[in-house]
Design an enzyme around this catalytic site. Sequence first.
Site, PDB file in Angstrom:
ATOM      1  N   HIS A  59       0.832  -1.194   0.000  1.00  0.00           N
ATOM      2  CA  HIS A  59       0.000   0.000   0.000  1.00  0.00           C
ATOM      3  C   HIS A  59       0.870   1.249   0.000  1.00  0.00           C
ATOM      4  O   HIS A  59       2.056   1.211   0.354  1.00  0.00           O
ATOM      5  CB  HIS A  59      -0.924   0.000   1.216  1.00  0.00           C
ATOM      6  N   GLU A  61       0.918   3.894   1.929  1.00  0.00           N
ATOM      7  CA  GLU A  61       1.445   4.302   3.225  1.00  0.00           C
ATOM      8  C   GLU A  61       2.709   3.517   3.581  1.00  0.00           C
ATOM      9  O   GLU A  61       3.703   4.080   4.044  1.00  0.00           O
ATOM     10  CB  GLU A  61       0.389   4.085   4.322  1.00  0.00           C
ATOM     11  N   CYS A  93      -2.895  -0.258   7.575  1.00  0.00           N
ATOM     12  CA  CYS A  93      -2.027   0.918   7.427  1.00  0.00           C
ATOM     13  C   CYS A  93      -2.101   1.831   8.654  1.00  0.00           C
ATOM     14  O   CYS A  93      -1.146   2.569   8.933  1.00  0.00           O
ATOM     15  CB  CYS A  93      -2.387   1.683   6.161  1.00  0.00           C
TER      16      CYS A  93
END
Length: 366
Positions: A59, A61, A93
């Site tokens: 992801h 992040e 996250c």
Amino acid sequence: MSLKNYKFNSKDKYYMKLAINLASNQKGLTGINPPVGCVIVKNDKIISYGVTDINGRPHAETIALNKNNKNTIGSTVYLTLEPCSHYGKTPPCTKALIKSKVKKVIYSIKDSDRRSFNKAKKILRAKKILTQSGLLVNQANKLYKSYNFNKKKNQPYVVGKLACSSNFYILKNKKSITNEYSKETSHILRFQNIGLLTSYKTINSDNPRLTCRINGLEKFSPTRIIIDRNLKINLKSFILKDFFKHKTIIFHNSNNFPKINTLKKKGIKLVSFEFNNKNFFDMKKVLKKIYSIGISTLLVESGKILTKQILSKNLFNEFYLFKSNKKLNNRSKIKVSNIIDELNKKFKNKDLINTYLDKDTLMHYY
């Protein structure tokens, strides 16, 4: 901690625009996961950034935090979408943000995935991280239009495409109507969608490859999905020759076991599907099945019959009509003016796309 009285300033907008641009550039490449942009700022300087990786992981992040994990303490994180807070194939996250000891998290809109919807604020604020949303909402909603539709309907976002002559005909054979610039634009549409739906009639009459043939983008060709009730597909067609390069799926309702075995040996995935009471496939059910196998955006590139069938059920979210400046006068043609009439009735908006197609035109219905 809350940012209820916090007013977004010009710098906040600037950093969020950067994050939205990052995500927009990755659209169509992140599989069933949404493309997320992340920008990390400290002392008015960008110290890191990230975007959801190809096929959806890692992801944004995680990528951004790992680039500068020693300097994220006290930083502000700008995200285009609410950070996930559930355990899936990766940890949440929100946990990574907490571990990195960031000071502030600003995201644009809530995640429409029920597993994370409206949960991040509570989790982050409980750890004394200043958290707020609602920055550049209109831009983010536009970016996540297809993703939000996926989560609401549990079916792919469907984009239609048709090319016709200036007098609204298409050809029965494989001769092209539109020019090379229109063809290249069609390849971009293939690149932007995870799956491509057509019928066996299109395969047998046109013998298309249905791939993205633009340098550098070939590997992003869509999964090819064919509607073929009685398995009438020509075994010598191009798409059955390059199955090892590009995934191909056929929806059928056939007991032709020799052909089923032949197709399976060629590496084709076969999905046996039931008819509705009119002896046709229920296209809404077909779409839900397509979504269940990981295809969230679907380009329909077919002839008149399948296009009309999907249009009649209001299953198109958008539609692109390529029109040549040439007239068709030969006998081998099919009139599609009734499809265009339906497009004008069913879609509220349409724009003439301002891109170079020489004498061809491109109308976008949405």
